[in-house]
Every structure is written in C-alpha cells, then in structure tokens.
Design a protein around this motif. Structure first.
Motif, mmCIF file in Angstrom:
data_model
loop_
_atom_site.group_PDB
_atom_site.id
_atom_site.type_symbol
_atom_site.label_atom_id
_atom_site.label_comp_id
_atom_site.label_asym_id
_atom_site.label_seq_id
_atom_site.Cartn_x
_atom_site.Cartn_y
_atom_site.Cartn_z
ATOM 1 N N LYS A 1 0.955 -1.213 -0.077
ATOM 2 C CA LYS A 1 -0.204 -0.039 0.015
ATOM 3 C C LYS A 1 0.724 1.239 -0.117
ATOM 4 O O LYS A 1 0.606 2.356 -0.620
ATOM 5 N N ASP B 1 -6.617 4.097 5.748
ATOM 6 C CA ASP B 1 -7.720 3.385 4.942
ATOM 7 C C ASP B 1 -8.359 2.283 5.751
ATOM 8 O O ASP B 1 -7.630 1.923 6.536
ATOM 9 N N THR C 1 -10.722 -1.111 4.324
ATOM 10 C CA THR C 1 -11.651 -1.836 3.259
ATOM 11 C C THR C 1 -12.661 -2.846 3.576
ATOM 12 O O THR C 1 -12.182 -3.593 4.885
ATOM 13 N N THR D 1 -13.237 0.831 -0.304
ATOM 14 C CA THR D 1 -12.093 1.287 0.627
ATOM 15 C C THR D 1 -12.444 2.911 0.896
ATOM 16 O O THR D 1 -12.921 3.662 -0.009
ATOM 17 N N ARG E 1 -9.033 0.284 -3.856
ATOM 18 C CA ARG E 1 -8.136 1.100 -3.226
ATOM 19 C C ARG E 1 -7.294 1.929 -4.263
ATOM 20 O O ARG E 1 -7.256 3.081 -3.854
#
Ligand code: IMP
Length: 197
Positions: free
Chosen positions: A17, A72, A74, A122, A182
């Motif tokens: 990420k 973040d 998800t 996300t 994402r």
C-alpha cells in the motif's frame, strides 16, 4: 516555488500500500509510514463502519504526532448477505483467522444463493490542517462459486470484477492495482491533495 516536499503520514506499515500511494503522491508529498515516525502502537479498529475505523487510525497519529495523516479501511460487501462481511472482512471467520478461513466461510454462506453481487469498498480518512475529509473507492463485481487463481490476497480468489471473467487472483498485480477499490480511493485522495495549492 517550494524546495522541500511536505510530509504526510500514511497510517499503515503495509509495504504494498505504501509503495502504491508514494508513487502517486511523490511529486508533491513525502509519504511517511508509521514505522518511520516511530509509531508501533496497536491502533484499535473498534468502529462498526469503514469510515470510523479509518478515522480512528488517522486521528491517533494526528493527535499523538501532530502530523497531517491519512488512513484506509476496506471491506467486501455482499448484497445477498446484507453487506456482510463489510467492516468485519479481516476477521469474518473469527479472531486470528486466515484469508483461507474467510474465503471458505464466504463460499459456504453463499452456497445455493444465485445473487452473487458484491463490491469492495475502501474508505480513506484524511486529517490535514485540523480538517477531516473522506475519500471512497468502489469496485462492483461477483462472488464466484469456487476459488480461482493464486495472486493477491484476502478474498481475491473469489471476487470477479464487473466486466471481467477472471477473479482478482487470476489477474496480474498491474491490472488489479489499476482497477481496484484501493486504487480508486487513492486516486480520489491524490486529486484532492494535488489540486489544493
Ligand atoms: P484492510 O482494511 O486493507 O486491512 O482490509 C481488510 C480486509 O479486507 C483484509 O483483511 C482482506 O480480507 C480484505 N481485503 C481488503 N482489500 C482486499 C483486496 O484488494 N482483495 C481481497 N481482499 C481484500
């Protein structure tokens, strides 16, 4: 003209990420991981929404380190299961379960169900200059009836994005990362961050 890039913390230590986000923002921001600011706290994700968990992580960093930050969260939302596993996607089959356990449980719950529609969602929470903003990325698709493919992680072997006939786990990382939930959320964040000045 600014000589020095502004730092912004991404409240994650997930290498993949971090690379993805750094690449998108690198012209204007120095993206810093939790490890780089010396944060090794186990930040609790106790909210029952993706927005709430993303904000908990971003706020922890903002308050403790006084640095602009985003985080973040998800979830996989399955229509026939009223949006489950959703915010509980990581621990759907119980605390400490594996990706494999989660996929097995999902396929078992979906047995005999013809409505296979699902989406990955996300949410990114950004705290910058004392202001909170949210960004979202959604990809619609279907839950397959069996596992296919070996790339990726999580629910990738059973998620077929709309318009494709392969699961995420059968795709190259390059393709998945261009169309994924994402990637869309990060791209919405980037648009906002790169347009501000
Ligand atoms: P996180 O918020 O990114 O940690 O995601 C929470 C959970 O959602 C993960 O543990 C995975 O089970 C699932 N998940 C998140 N993103 C993906 C993805 O791109 N593919 C498959 N599963 C995912």
């Amino acid at each position: 003209m600014r000589n020095e890039l502004q730092s912004i913390v991404f409240a994650s230590n997930n290498k993949h990420k971090l690379e993805e986000v750094t690449d998108i923002l690198k012209s204007r921001y120095k993206v810093v991981s939790l490890a780089e600011i010396g944060c090794f706290d186990d930040i609790p994700e106790t909210s029952d929404t993706l927005e709430g968990n993303a904000l908990l992580k971003a706020r922890h960093v903002f308050e403790k380190y006084q640095m602009d930050c985003f985080a973040d969260d998800t979830g996989l939302e399955v229509e026939a299961l009223s949006g489950r596993p959703g915010v509980y996607s990581a621990r759907y089959a119980g605390e400490g379960c594996s990706y494999e356990d989660n996929v097995k449980k999902l396929l078992a719950e979906m047995e005999g169900i013809t409505n296979r529609r699902a989406r990955f969602r996300t949410v990114i929470a950004l705290i910058a200059g004392n202001q909170v903003r949210y960004f979202e990325g959604v990809i619609n698709g279907f839950i397959s009836t069996e596992k296919k493919g070996s790339s990726g992680f999580g629910y990738d072997p059973v998620f077929v994005p709309e318009g494709y006939n392969q699961t995420f786990a059968e795709m190259t990382a390059g393709l998945k990362n261009t169309i994924s939930h994402r990637a869309l959320a990060v791209s919405n964040l980037a648009k906002a961050l790169l347009d501000v000045e």
